[in-house]
Motif scaffolding. Structure first.
Motif, PDB file in Angstrom:
ATOM      1  N   ALA A  37       0.688  -1.138   0.310  1.00  0.00           N
ATOM      2  CA  ALA A  37       0.077   0.335  -0.129  1.00  0.00           C
ATOM      3  C   ALA A  37       0.794   1.340  -0.032  1.00  0.00           C
ATOM      4  O   ALA A  37       2.311   1.038  -0.126  1.00  0.00           O
ATOM      5  N   THR A  38      -0.224   2.472   0.079  1.00  0.00           N
ATOM      6  CA  THR A  38       0.912   3.677  -0.265  1.00  0.00           C
ATOM      7  C   THR A  38       1.263   3.312   1.513  1.00  0.00           C
ATOM      8  O   THR A  38      -0.578   4.166   1.882  1.00  0.00           O
ATOM      9  N   TRP A  39       1.866   3.853   2.384  1.00  0.00           N
ATOM     10  CA  TRP A  39       2.238   4.127   3.495  1.00  0.00           C
ATOM     11  C   TRP A  39       2.347   5.413   4.485  1.00  0.00           C
ATOM     12  O   TRP A  39       3.184   6.588   3.955  1.00  0.00           O
ATOM     13  N   ILE A  40       2.050   6.324   4.604  1.00  0.00           N
ATOM     14  CA  ILE A  40       2.260   7.158   5.146  1.00  0.00           C
ATOM     15  C   ILE A  40       2.218   7.559   7.376  1.00  0.00           C
ATOM     16  O   ILE A  40       1.313   6.534   8.167  1.00  0.00           O
ATOM     17  N   PHE A  41       3.510   7.754   7.606  1.00  0.00           N
ATOM     18  CA  PHE A  41       3.894   7.575   9.439  1.00  0.00           C
ATOM     19  C   PHE A  41       4.170   9.010   9.309  1.00  0.00           C
ATOM     20  O   PHE A  41       4.008  10.236   9.214  1.00  0.00           O
ATOM     21  N   THR A  42       2.851   9.156  10.591  1.00  0.00           N
ATOM     22  CA  THR A  42       1.855  10.159  11.006  1.00  0.00           C
ATOM     23  C   THR A  42       2.848  10.343  12.985  1.00  0.00           C
ATOM     24  O   THR A  42       2.935   9.961  13.983  1.00  0.00           O
ATOM     25  N   ASP A  43       2.792  11.258  13.788  1.00  0.00           N
ATOM     26  CA  ASP A  43       2.515  11.673  15.054  1.00  0.00           C
ATOM     27  C   ASP A  43       3.755  11.758  15.603  1.00  0.00           C
ATOM     28  O   ASP A  43       3.747  11.106  16.427  1.00  0.00           O
ATOM     29  N   MET A  44       5.012  11.477  15.188  1.00  0.00           N
ATOM     30  CA  MET A  44       6.442  11.003  14.794  1.00  0.00           C
ATOM     31  C   MET A  44       6.620  12.277  16.311  1.00  0.00           C
ATOM     32  O   MET A  44       7.696  11.781  17.513  1.00  0.00           O
ATOM     33  N   ASP A  45       6.068  12.960  16.753  1.00  0.00           N
ATOM     34  CA  ASP A  45       6.582  13.482  17.698  1.00  0.00           C
ATOM     35  C   ASP A  45       5.852  13.423  19.311  1.00  0.00           C
ATOM     36  O   ASP A  45       6.658  13.610  20.135  1.00  0.00           O
ATOM     37  N   ARG A  46       5.038  12.498  19.361  1.00  0.00           N
ATOM     38  CA  ARG A  46       4.220  11.626  20.734  1.00  0.00           C
ATOM     39  C   ARG A  46       5.105  10.753  20.898  1.00  0.00           C
ATOM     40  O   ARG A  46       5.010   9.450  21.608  1.00  0.00           O
ATOM     41  N   LEU A  47       6.569  10.032  20.120  1.00  0.00           N
ATOM     42  CA  LEU A  47       7.135   8.963  19.965  1.00  0.00           C
ATOM     43  C   LEU A  47       8.586   8.670  21.211  1.00  0.00           C
ATOM     44  O   LEU A  47       8.313   9.999  20.964  1.00  0.00           O
ATOM     45  N   GLY A  48       8.920   7.939  21.422  1.00  0.00           N
ATOM     46  CA  GLY A  48       9.953   8.399  22.635  1.00  0.00           C
ATOM     47  C   GLY A  48      10.845   7.645  21.742  1.00  0.00           C
ATOM     48  O   GLY A  48      10.755   7.252  20.276  1.00  0.00           O
ATOM     49  N   PHE A  49      12.088   7.745  22.161  1.00  0.00           N
ATOM     50  CA  PHE A  49      13.028   7.944  20.618  1.00  0.00           C
ATOM     51  C   PHE A  49      13.650   6.208  20.289  1.00  0.00           C
ATOM     52  O   PHE A  49      13.960   5.873  19.458  1.00  0.00           O
ATOM     53  N   TRP A  50      12.785   5.031  21.279  1.00  0.00           N
ATOM     54  CA  TRP A  50      13.512   4.044  20.491  1.00  0.00           C
ATOM     55  C   TRP A  50      11.959   2.840  19.275  1.00  0.00           C
ATOM     56  O   TRP A  50      12.558   2.716  18.643  1.00  0.00           O
ATOM     57  N   GLU A  51      10.842   4.742  20.082  1.00  0.00           N
ATOM     58  CA  GLU A  51       9.467   3.496  19.412  1.00  0.00           C
ATOM     59  C   GLU A  51      10.019   4.747  17.955  1.00  0.00           C
ATOM     60  O   GLU A  51      10.245   4.157  16.571  1.00  0.00           O
ATOM     61  N   LEU A  52      10.723   6.474  17.820  1.00  0.00           N
ATOM     62  CA  LEU A  52      11.192   6.256  16.704  1.00  0.00           C
ATOM     63  C   LEU A  52      11.896   5.629  16.004  1.00  0.00           C
ATOM     64  O   LEU A  52      12.208   5.854  14.121  1.00  0.00           O
ATOM     65  N   GLU A  53      12.918   5.354  16.395  1.00  0.00           N
ATOM     66  CA  GLU A  53      14.113   4.453  15.515  1.00  0.00           C
ATOM     67  C   GLU A  53      13.695   3.278  14.862  1.00  0.00           C
ATOM     68  O   GLU A  53      13.472   2.846  13.803  1.00  0.00           O
ATOM     69  N   LEU A  54      12.566   2.528  16.117  1.00  0.00           N
ATOM     70  CA  LEU A  54      11.852   1.803  15.317  1.00  0.00           C
ATOM     71  C   LEU A  54      11.201   2.203  14.192  1.00  0.00           C
ATOM     72  O   LEU A  54      10.315   1.258  13.167  1.00  0.00           O
ATOM     73  N   ALA A  55      10.269   3.153  14.171  1.00  0.00           N
ATOM     74  CA  ALA A  55       9.357   3.435  12.998  1.00  0.00           C
ATOM     75  C   ALA A  55      10.304   3.747  11.539  1.00  0.00           C
ATOM     76  O   ALA A  55       9.978   3.530  10.897  1.00  0.00           O
ATOM     77  N   ALA A  56      11.289   4.327  11.945  1.00  0.00           N
ATOM     78  CA  ALA A  56      12.271   4.902  10.917  1.00  0.00           C
ATOM     79  C   ALA A  56      12.693   3.594  10.145  1.00  0.00           C
ATOM     80  O   ALA A  56      12.453   3.446   8.897  1.00  0.00           O
ATOM     81  N   HIS A  57      13.228   2.453  10.775  1.00  0.00           N
ATOM     82  CA  HIS A  57      13.615   0.574  10.238  1.00  0.00           C
ATOM     83  C   HIS A  57      11.996   0.675   9.623  1.00  0.00           C
ATOM     84  O   HIS A  57      12.689  -0.167   8.418  1.00  0.00           O
ATOM     85  N   ALA A  58      10.948   0.441  10.131  1.00  0.00           N
ATOM     86  CA  ALA A  58       9.811   0.192   9.326  1.00  0.00           C
ATOM     87  C   ALA A  58      10.194   1.320   8.347  1.00  0.00           C
ATOM     88  O   ALA A  58       9.360   0.236   7.116  1.00  0.00           O
ATOM     89  N   TRP A  59       9.461   2.426   8.145  1.00  0.00           N
ATOM     90  CA  TRP A  59      10.285   2.990   6.767  1.00  0.00           C
ATOM     91  C   TRP A  59      10.866   2.138   6.129  1.00  0.00           C
ATOM     92  O   TRP A  59      10.094   2.188   4.973  1.00  0.00           O
ATOM     93  N   GLN A  60      12.092   2.479   5.926  1.00  0.00           N
ATOM     94  CA  GLN A  60      13.572   1.175   5.075  1.00  0.00           C
ATOM     95  C   GLN A  60      12.794   0.447   5.237  1.00  0.00           C
ATOM     96  O   GLN A  60      13.019  -0.133   4.187  1.00  0.00           O
ATOM     97  N   GLU A  61      12.464  -0.838   6.068  1.00  0.00           N
ATOM     98  CA  GLU A  61      11.655  -1.856   5.163  1.00  0.00           C
ATOM     99  C   GLU A  61      10.835  -2.351   3.642  1.00  0.00           C
ATOM    100  O   GLU A  61      10.944  -2.392   3.317  1.00  0.00           O
TER     101      GLU A  61
END
Length: 313
Positions: A37-61
């Motif tokens: 699908a087309t994926w849109i990542f949102t609300d990054m300012d409410r993520l902790g550092f670990w969640e933000l890093e995991l989200a970045a890895h999911a984006w790359q995947e």
């Protein structure tokens, strides 16, 4: 099209909207397979550092499988550095400071606000260093964390006496879509004030949705913030857009009834334009992609252990 947040539920009611699924970050991090699908990542300012890093890895995947993915968490720019960049680039005329830079403030008036929460100003306008010191002390005593507080130079211009307008527009991929304005009787316009605008301003709003007059300049702000999807809140000062924030997770609503017919017409036009922009980035369905990123697979094992351990005697 897939979102990891819940502020877009009203979007399901927009006529003609593409098929949408809303994901939480918890579900994303635990998933073994992800839909094409087309994926849109949102609300990054409410993520902790670990969640933000995991989200970045999911984006790359996802991007590594050739999917269209908007808003790279690794490039996420919070409010304070965004406003710094916009000021340094000559886009915004107003400056911002951290609390430990309070002695450097040389432009007045200013106000205090938090960086992460979308709550608006914490104070009225502050006119001098002594007042600023008192307001900082009060904010800290009230429990606002120092690292989240920021000092912002006032930058607004009334349309007429006791009437301010906040404008807004969305970026959806390569398109800028103007949305409805907010009118209030005080400078920090946020939610809107019923009956204050008048027919002339609602007609102007409708025209703005049709001609999208600030699209090119606002796209520059999104590029500076490295945001592919989100809503920019801004106002005109001396005729030039001044950006107050770019929200990656804005709440969507609908205007179905209003005393002024131009407002209702503007609400319908906004929905049509927004849906057209979403359709332009929609992707055809395909086979699910297998998640192989080691950080995400380790997170799944960690979550599974934590879940099971809760039930051990």
């Amino acid at each position: 099209m897939t979102w990891p947040q819940v502020t877009h539920r009203k979007l399901m009611d927009y006529p003609g909207v593409p098929a949408i699924r809303i994901w939480s970050y918890d579900a994303l991090f635990r998933a073994r397979k992800l839909p094409a699908a087309t994926w849109i990542f949102t609300d990054m300012d409410r993520l902790g550092f670990w969640e933000l890093e995991l989200a970045a890895h999911a984006w790359q995947e996802l991007a590594g499988h050739g999917l269209r993915v908007l808003n790279d968490p690794a490039r996420f720019c919070p409010r304070f550095p965004l406003l710094q960049r916009l000021h340094a680039a000559g886009f915004n005329r107003f400056a911002v400071w951290r609390l430990d830079q309070a002695a450097c403030v040389d432009r007045w008036p200013v106000f205090l606000r938090t960086e992460s929460a979308h709550r608006g100003p914490l104070t009225d306008l502050i006119e001098d260093p002594a007042q600023l010191g008192r307001e900082i002390d009060q904010a800290l005593a009230a429990g606002y964390p120092e690292r989240d507080l920021m000092i912002v130079e006032y930058c607004a211009e009334p349309l007429r006496d006791n009437l301010f307008r906040k404008l807004a527009a969305f970026r959806v991929g390569d398109r800028i879509v103007t949305t409805l304005a907010v009118h209030e009787g005080q400078w920090a316009a946020k939610y809107g004030q019923e009956g204050i605008a008048g027919a002339d301003l609602y007609r102007e709003e409708l025209e703005n949705l049709s001609v999208n007059p600030h699209a090119e300049r606002l796209m520059q702000a999104f590029e500076i913030g490295r945001v592919d999807y989100g809503r920019v809140d801004y106002a005109l000062v001396a005729g030039v857009p001044q950006v107050y924030e770019i929200n990656s997770n804005p709440t969507l609503g609908r205007v179905l009834e209003h005393p002024d017919p131009s407002r209702v017409q503007a609400g319908r036009l906004w929905e049509q334009n927004f849906v057209a922009a979403l359709a332009a980035i929609d992707s055809p369905s395909g086979p699910a992609v297998l998640v192989q990123d080691r950080k995400l697979t380790r997170q799944r094992r960690r979550d599974r252990f934590m879940f099971r351990s809760r039930w051990l005697p």
